[in-house]
Design an enzyme around this catalytic site. Structure first.
Site, short mmCIF file in Angstrom:
data_model
loop_
_atom_site.label_atom_id
_atom_site.label_comp_id
_atom_site.label_asym_id
_atom_site.label_seq_id
_atom_site.Cartn_x
_atom_site.Cartn_y
_atom_site.Cartn_z
N LYS A 102 0.84 -1.20 0.00
CA LYS A 102 0.00 0.00 0.00
C LYS A 102 0.88 1.26 0.00
CE LYS A 102 -3.03 0.16 3.35
NZ LYS A 102 -3.95 0.48 4.47
N THR A 159 -8.70 8.92 4.65
CA THR A 159 -8.93 7.56 4.16
C THR A 159 -10.28 7.51 3.43
OG1 THR A 159 -7.72 6.79 6.09
CG2 THR A 159 -8.83 5.12 4.77
N GLY A 179 -2.90 6.10 13.57
CA GLY A 179 -4.15 5.50 14.00
C GLY A 179 -4.53 4.28 13.18
N ASP A 180 -5.49 3.55 13.68
CA ASP A 180 -6.14 2.44 12.98
C ASP A 180 -7.41 2.17 13.82
OD1 ASP A 180 -5.43 0.35 10.70
OD2 ASP A 180 -6.38 -0.80 12.27
N LYS A 182 3.34 -2.11 11.28
CA LYS A 182 2.02 -2.06 11.94
C LYS A 182 2.19 -2.46 13.39
CE LYS A 182 -2.31 -1.33 10.77
NZ LYS A 182 -2.84 -0.55 9.64
N1 GLU Z 1 -4.04 2.58 9.66
C1 GLU Z 1 -4.07 3.22 8.38
C2 GLU Z 1 -3.80 2.19 7.30
O1 GLU Z 1 -4.25 1.06 7.41
C3 GLU Z 1 -3.16 4.45 8.33
C4 GLU Z 1 -1.73 4.22 8.64
C5 GLU Z 1 -0.89 5.50 8.73
O2 GLU Z 1 -1.44 6.59 8.56
O3 GLU Z 1 0.29 5.36 8.98
O4 GLU Z 1 -3.21 2.45 6.28
#
Ligand code: GLU
Length: 444
Positions: free
Chosen positions: A114, A209, A165-166, A126
């Site tokens: 990604k 997002t 965040g997530d 992550k």
């Molecule tokens: N958690 C989000 C993702 O799945 C954002 C990760 C980020 O901003 O570093 O891409």
């Protein structure tokens, strides 16, 4: 046995009881088969795939914290630093009771490709914990975040690893985490993204997002002779991604008729009231059962069911494997023309395959939801130059990035005779850049 099959078998053997990680590896490697077969000898000699499926480093740690009654709890914290070929590790922190090492590894693995697709210099990582912020007081969340960061701060930094965040980690958690990092390390740096606007955050990051998902969907529809205007849109989830996807979908002339949470789902035939949704989720932190108080004509249903509603576009924005083969069949039977994933891996492998064989336009999460992490990378840029860009500036960069992502995956799919298969396209486009960077840097 082919190299791809060998590696899939190896991953299953070396990482037992991590089904989500196996699934993510399978999805990526299956779609890379043509590329890997064309380069098999070199890749094997360099053990390229073995290196790609093994995280560079992973941390698992104890997170003790005290609740409001004086009771001590112990959660488990994780950070997986998967691949730093193209930049510092970048990826969110998930706080949810389902979190385990396998889930963090699947998310970290997806994040590599990604982040590569965004075209920005960010590697894949992550983290998270099985802590559940739901129903906890602010003080309890702070206690957890401070304890979590006390350990995590040893492994991260603005130029090494930048969490964000997530699920379960929003503005409140990022604030507590940032405060503790600064206190322990004594440095004020862009070590986290998704920060508040008063202390280094970027405009548009909150919306990114969801907005990005719609920018990419719009481009995908346009290039296939469709438009969002007038379309009925099904959204699952009601967190940050779902809320801003719904908002942008409405702005672009679509009608969003569903949202959901882990207990049930809402059907609002007049179109979801975004203001009410924000009030319920962002201000009151309530369940969707209260939506009816704002919109008496809406329906609330317990359990699963969003995908049985008739719609033109489906945007799964909740969590992994929320959309299975049965759901895919129901959507196709109801005439869905496009599916774009706002969550990470929300469709099962069988559901994805069903969409592809039934010629539904399908944008996988690693492309469709990349707007969040892309805007995080823009936040890093602003922190490095100690400046803040305007909303329009960030939003227009985000739009460009999402349009570019669509065209990179479209072009890669065409190059490998898989026109219209954006799963193959996204994986190949993401992979090519990683491989080039890894090769240039030698065996590390
Ligand atoms: N958690 C989000 C993702 O799945 C954002 C990760 C980020 O901003 O570093 O891409």
């Amino acid at each position: 046995m082919s190299y791809v099959d060998e590696i899939i078998a190896l991953v299953e053997k070396q990482n037992p009881a991590e089904p989500e990680f196996h699934q993510a590896v399978k999805e990526v490697l299956e779609s890379l088969r043509v590329v890997i077969e064309a380069n098999e000898q070199v890749y094997r000699k360099d053990a390229l795939l073995e290196r790609i499926v093994n995280p560079e480093r992973q941390f698992k740690f104890r997170v003790p914290w005290v609740d409001d009654n004086g009771q001590v709890h112990v959660n488990t914290g994780y950070r997986v630093q998967f691949n730093s070929a193209i930049g510092p590790y970048k990826g969110g922190l998930r706080l949810h009771p389902s979190v385990n090492l396998g889930i963090i590894k699947f998310l970290g693995f997806e994040q590599i490709f990604k982040n590569s697709l965004t075209g920005l210099p960010i590697g894949g990582g992550k983290g998270g914990s099985d802590f559940d912020p739901k129903g906890k007081s602010d003080r309890e969340v702070m206690a957890f975040c401070q304890s979590f960061m006390t350990e995590l701060c040893k492994y991260i930094g603005a130029d090494t690893d930048v969490p964000a965040g997530d699920i379960g980690t929003g503005a409140r958690e990022i604030g507590y985490l940032f405060g503790q990092y600064k206190r322990i390390k004594g440095v004020y740096e862009g070590v986290l993204t998704g920060k508040g606007l008063t202390y280094g955050g970027s405009l548009v990051r909150t919306e990114a997002t969801g907005y990005g998902l719609l920018y990419l969907t719009k481009e995908m529809l346009k290039c296939n002779g469709h438009d969002i205007k007038g379309k009925t849109i099904l959204i699952s989830g009601s967190g940050n991604v779902a809320i801003y996807a719904a908002q942008k979908a409405k702005e672009l002339g679509g009608k969003v008729v569903t949202v959901s949470d882990s207990n049930g789902w809402v059907y609002d035939p007049e179109g979801i009231d975004i203001k009410a949704l924000k009030e319920i989720k962002e201000v009151k932190r309530e369940r969707l059962t209260s939506y009816k108080n704002y919109r008496p004509q809406s329906e609330y249903h317990e359990g699963k069911g969003v995908w049985t509603v008739k719609g033109d576009i489906a945007l799964p924005c909740a969590t992994q494997n929320e959309l299975d083969l049965e759901d895919a069949k129901a959507l196709v039977a109801n005439g869905v023309i496009a599916v774009a994933e706002g969550a990470n891996m929300p469709s099962t492998l069988e559901a994805t395959q069903y969409f592809l064989t039934h010629k539904v336009l399908f944008a996988p999460g690693k492309a469709a939801n990349a707007g969040g992490v892309a805007t995080s990378a823009l936040e890093m840029s602003q922190n490095s130059e100690r400046l803040s860009w305007t909303f329009q500036e960030v939003d227009s960069k985000l739009q460009h990035i999402m349009v570019n992502i669509f065209h990179s995956m479209d072009e890669a799919a065409k190059r490998y005779n898989a026109e219209g298969n954006y799963v193959v396209g996204a994986n190949i486009a993401g992979f090519e850049k990683i491989v080039e960077a890894m090769n240039a840097q030698g065996i590390v």
